[in-house]
Scaffold this motif. Structure first.
Motif, PDB file in Angstrom:
ATOM      1  N   LYS A  92      -1.165  -9.501   5.555  1.00 36.21           N
ATOM      2  CA  LYS A  92      -2.106  -8.567   6.305  1.00 36.21           C
ATOM      3  C   LYS A  92      -2.215  -9.100   7.774  1.00 36.21           C
ATOM      4  O   LYS A  92      -2.291  -8.446   8.625  1.00 36.21           O
ATOM      5  CB  LYS A  92      -3.535  -8.922   5.897  1.00 36.21           C
ATOM      6  CG  LYS A  92      -4.711  -8.171   6.484  1.00 36.21           C
ATOM      7  CD  LYS A  92      -5.761  -8.108   5.937  1.00 36.21           C
ATOM      8  CE  LYS A  92      -6.923  -7.542   6.676  1.00 36.21           C
ATOM      9  NZ  LYS A  92      -8.260  -7.449   5.964  1.00 36.21           N
ATOM     10  N   GLN A 143      -6.452 -17.090   9.733  1.00 38.91           N
ATOM     11  CA  GLN A 143      -5.864 -17.124   8.614  1.00 38.91           C
ATOM     12  C   GLN A 143      -6.853 -17.787   7.379  1.00 38.91           C
ATOM     13  O   GLN A 143      -7.103 -17.484   6.287  1.00 38.91           O
ATOM     14  CB  GLN A 143      -4.452 -17.578   8.395  1.00 38.91           C
ATOM     15  CG  GLN A 143      -3.792 -17.301   6.991  1.00 38.91           C
ATOM     16  CD  GLN A 143      -4.201 -18.248   5.911  1.00 38.91           C
ATOM     17  OE1 GLN A 143      -4.396 -19.456   6.148  1.00 38.91           O
ATOM     18  NE2 GLN A 143      -3.741 -17.937   4.478  1.00 38.91           N
ATOM     19  N   ASP A 171       0.929  -1.132  -0.060  1.00 33.22           N
ATOM     20  CA  ASP A 171      -0.108  -0.025  -0.041  1.00 33.22           C
ATOM     21  C   ASP A 171       0.924   1.248   0.207  1.00 33.22           C
ATOM     22  O   ASP A 171       0.504   2.214  -0.403  1.00 33.22           O
ATOM     23  CB  ASP A 171      -0.949  -0.023   1.085  1.00 33.22           C
ATOM     24  CG  ASP A 171      -2.209  -0.492   1.043  1.00 33.22           C
ATOM     25  OD1 ASP A 171      -2.466  -1.136  -0.232  1.00 33.22           O
ATOM     26  OD2 ASP A 171      -3.094  -0.553   1.849  1.00 33.22           O
ATOM     27  N   PRO A 206      -1.231 -12.237   0.168  1.00 32.98           N
ATOM     28  CA  PRO A 206      -1.854 -10.993   0.645  1.00 32.98           C
ATOM     29  C   PRO A 206      -2.645 -11.147   2.077  1.00 32.98           C
ATOM     30  O   PRO A 206      -2.442 -10.180   2.896  1.00 32.98           O
ATOM     31  CB  PRO A 206      -3.157 -10.647  -0.288  1.00 32.98           C
ATOM     32  CG  PRO A 206      -2.770 -11.157  -1.588  1.00 32.98           C
ATOM     33  CD  PRO A 206      -2.064 -12.482  -1.277  1.00 32.98           C
ATOM     34  N   LEU A 207      -3.186 -12.356   2.403  1.00 33.16           N
ATOM     35  CA  LEU A 207      -3.543 -12.670   3.700  1.00 33.16           C
ATOM     36  C   LEU A 207      -2.430 -12.804   4.563  1.00 33.16           C
ATOM     37  O   LEU A 207      -2.656 -12.518   5.800  1.00 33.16           O
ATOM     38  CB  LEU A 207      -4.690 -13.740   3.579  1.00 33.16           C
ATOM     39  CG  LEU A 207      -5.826 -13.719   2.692  1.00 33.16           C
ATOM     40  CD1 LEU A 207      -6.629 -14.803   2.539  1.00 33.16           C
ATOM     41  CD2 LEU A 207      -6.705 -12.277   2.890  1.00 33.16           C
ATOM     42  N   ASP A 218      -0.302  -4.147   4.926  1.00 34.87           N
ATOM     43  CA  ASP A 218      -1.104  -3.818   3.735  1.00 34.87           C
ATOM     44  C   ASP A 218      -0.824  -3.772   2.606  1.00 34.87           C
ATOM     45  O   ASP A 218       0.231  -3.322   2.265  1.00 34.87           O
ATOM     46  CB  ASP A 218      -2.014  -2.581   4.135  1.00 34.87           C
ATOM     47  CG  ASP A 218      -2.659  -2.616   5.546  1.00 34.87           C
ATOM     48  OD1 ASP A 218      -3.162  -3.664   5.951  1.00 34.87           O
ATOM     49  OD2 ASP A 218      -2.822  -1.731   6.287  1.00 34.87           O
ATOM     50  N   THR A 219      -1.674  -4.657   1.655  1.00 39.41           N
ATOM     51  CA  THR A 219      -1.134  -4.569   0.153  1.00 39.41           C
ATOM     52  C   THR A 219      -2.392  -4.085  -0.687  1.00 39.41           C
ATOM     53  O   THR A 219      -3.508  -3.803  -0.315  1.00 39.41           O
ATOM     54  CB  THR A 219      -1.059  -5.874  -0.130  1.00 39.41           C
ATOM     55  OG1 THR A 219      -2.236  -6.892  -0.015  1.00 39.41           O
ATOM     56  CG2 THR A 219       0.283  -6.411   0.580  1.00 39.41           C
ATOM     57  N   THR A 220      -1.938  -3.756  -1.957  1.00 38.46           N
ATOM     58  CA  THR A 220      -2.826  -3.390  -3.124  1.00 38.46           C
ATOM     59  C   THR A 220      -2.692  -4.721  -4.116  1.00 38.46           C
ATOM     60  O   THR A 220      -1.818  -5.197  -4.444  1.00 38.46           O
ATOM     61  CB  THR A 220      -2.308  -2.269  -3.798  1.00 38.46           C
ATOM     62  OG1 THR A 220      -2.576  -1.074  -2.903  1.00 38.46           O
ATOM     63  CG2 THR A 220      -3.427  -1.912  -4.867  1.00 38.46           C
ATOM     64  N   GLU A 232     -12.429 -15.344   0.773  1.00 38.03           N
ATOM     65  CA  GLU A 232     -11.947 -14.800  -0.336  1.00 38.03           C
ATOM     66  C   GLU A 232     -12.257 -15.906  -1.430  1.00 38.03           C
ATOM     67  O   GLU A 232     -12.258 -15.496  -2.666  1.00 38.03           O
ATOM     68  CB  GLU A 232     -10.131 -14.697  -0.431  1.00 38.03           C
ATOM     69  CG  GLU A 232      -9.726 -13.455   0.456  1.00 38.03           C
ATOM     70  CD  GLU A 232     -10.016 -12.228  -0.337  1.00 38.03           C
ATOM     71  OE1 GLU A 232     -10.430 -12.237  -1.472  1.00 38.03           O
ATOM     72  OE2 GLU A 232      -9.876 -11.324   0.495  1.00 38.03           O
ATOM     73  N   GLN A 244       0.450 -10.048   9.184  1.00 36.51           N
ATOM     74  CA  GLN A 244       1.785  -9.472   9.733  1.00 36.51           C
ATOM     75  C   GLN A 244       1.594  -8.162   9.977  1.00 36.51           C
ATOM     76  O   GLN A 244       2.637  -7.536  10.278  1.00 36.51           O
ATOM     77  CB  GLN A 244       2.696  -9.900   8.954  1.00 36.51           C
ATOM     78  CG  GLN A 244       2.918 -11.610   8.876  1.00 36.51           C
ATOM     79  CD  GLN A 244       3.918 -12.115   7.947  1.00 36.51           C
ATOM     80  OE1 GLN A 244       4.702 -11.201   7.176  1.00 36.51           O
ATOM     81  NE2 GLN A 244       4.319 -13.359   7.569  1.00 36.51           N
ATOM     82  N   GLY A 245       0.415  -7.493   9.634  1.00 36.97           N
ATOM     83  CA  GLY A 245       0.286  -6.188   9.925  1.00 36.97           C
ATOM     84  C   GLY A 245       0.840  -5.286   8.454  1.00 36.97           C
ATOM     85  O   GLY A 245       0.970  -4.028   8.775  1.00 36.97           O
TER      86      GLY A 245
END
Length: 343
Positions: free
Chosen positions: A199, A277, A128, A195-196, A204-206, A284, A201-202
């Motif tokens: 996430k 997880q 992100d 991506p999960l 954030d991704t696009t 998803e 691990q803190g």
């Protein structure tokens, strides 16, 4: 979806003699005294939410209700499903369309009979803090990609008017650490995996899917042999397996948390799966499996347009075969949904 989804195998079958012998008539199903047919479903990956549909069906007795005493055999990173089905060790397997097509090109008499993932989860992930939002944004960027999956990336780039030379490929495995470490600007991932992981691990991704850019390859398709399709008893078992699997996925998608709980405490217990997880991954899967077409035609459907899209994608990534459309057999689905989509 199997991690082999990224791969274009150099050799589909480790022992070519296995495929050469696949027409010998070894049985992959058998009738029992109880009136049910014993059969095996070979998975491509481990017992986690990727396979929640079949395990939910097994847990709820849907296969037994359909006359099949089904054994589900988990897979893993070293599992190649095609020779196990071709040799009769399993009646049905789960794999990817392109991998099955390459096995057929090597002589395996296989047919795809149903498709779980209607949208392919192969995606491009970025941080992100340094987002790559579209395929066009990859120009001039570094892309971490599994080496054997670069033919897919190149085909998608070319298909969207982008010169692959405009994107710097950085070899990587499936661990997204190089993205986090700054070795690349974007990373080839699975929508319901890396991506999960980040996430949790803190980080954030696009993310955007390659299917939004013409990569139409079904994932976790069910396949069997020509011999099984030609045998009346095996066909009945196949119908039961497809019907049971569709019902299992219907339940799993309706209550994703319950499906994740089943996998963590049941079939996947030995995998030490993380419940949160698995819940996130299962959520998803909903839009990947349940689409407008499946709402109209039933889960696991294979429409004519979908088959055409898969054929084009396989041609784009140089899958061999003069008649790739013949890889798909919709007759089992037609039998399962003969009276409508309410199973």
């Amino acid at each position: 979806m199997s991690r082999k989804s990224f791969r274009v195998p150099l050799a589909i079958v480790a022992a070519t003699g296995l495929l050469a012998a696949c027409g010998s008539g070894s049985s992959s199903s058998s009738s029992s005294a109880s009136g049910t047919t014993a059969a095996t479903l070979q998975l491509g990956w481990i017992a986690n939410v990727e396979n929640a549909g079949p395990y939910t069906a097994l847990d709820k007795g849907y296969y037994k209700d359909a006359g099949v005493d089904l054994t589900i055999t988990p897979g893993g990173p070293s599992t190649t499903v095609e020779p196990l089905v071709a040799s009769g060790k399993a009646l049905v397997g789960l794999s990817s369309t392109d991998v099955i097509a390459r096995a057929v090109a090597e002589g395996a008499p296989l047919k795809i009979i149903a498709a779980t993932l209607q949208q392919n989860p192969t995606s491009i992930m970025s941080l992100d803090s340094n987002p790559v939002k579209t395929l066009q944004d990859l120009k001039g960027k570094k892309l971490c990609s599994q080496t054997s999956g670069q033919s897919v990336i190149n085909a998608v780039l070319k298909g969207n008017g982008i010169d692959p030379d405009d994107v710097e490929m950085v070899p990587a495995d499936f661990d997204p650490a190089p993205l986090v470490g700054g070795d690349c600007d974007a990373f080839v991932s699975l929508l319901n995996n890396q991506p999960l992981t980040l996430k949790a691990q803190g980080v954030d991704t696009t993310v955007f899917k390659l299917s939004d850019y013409g990569y139409n390859a079904w994932g976790n398709v069910l396949f069997t042999t020509d011999e099984a399709l030609a045998d009346d008893d095996s066909r009945k078992a196949l119908e039961g397996i497809v019907k049971g699997t569709a019902k299992g996925w219907s339940d799993a998608l309706a209550d994703t948390d319950a499906a994740a709980q089943l996998m963590v405490t049941g079939p996947g217990k030995d995998q030490n799966l993380d419940l949160d997880q698995q819940k996130a991954a299962m959520a998803e899967f909903v839009d990947l499996i349940q689409t407008d077409e499946t709402k109209k035609n039933g889960l696991l459907t294979m429409s004519a347009d979908g088959i055409a899209g898969n054929v084009k994608t396989m041609q784009d990534i140089d899958v061999p075969g003069d008649d790739l459309a013949s890889l798909f057999d919709t007759s089992i689905l037609e039998a399962v949904y003969a009276n409508g989509t309410d199973l």
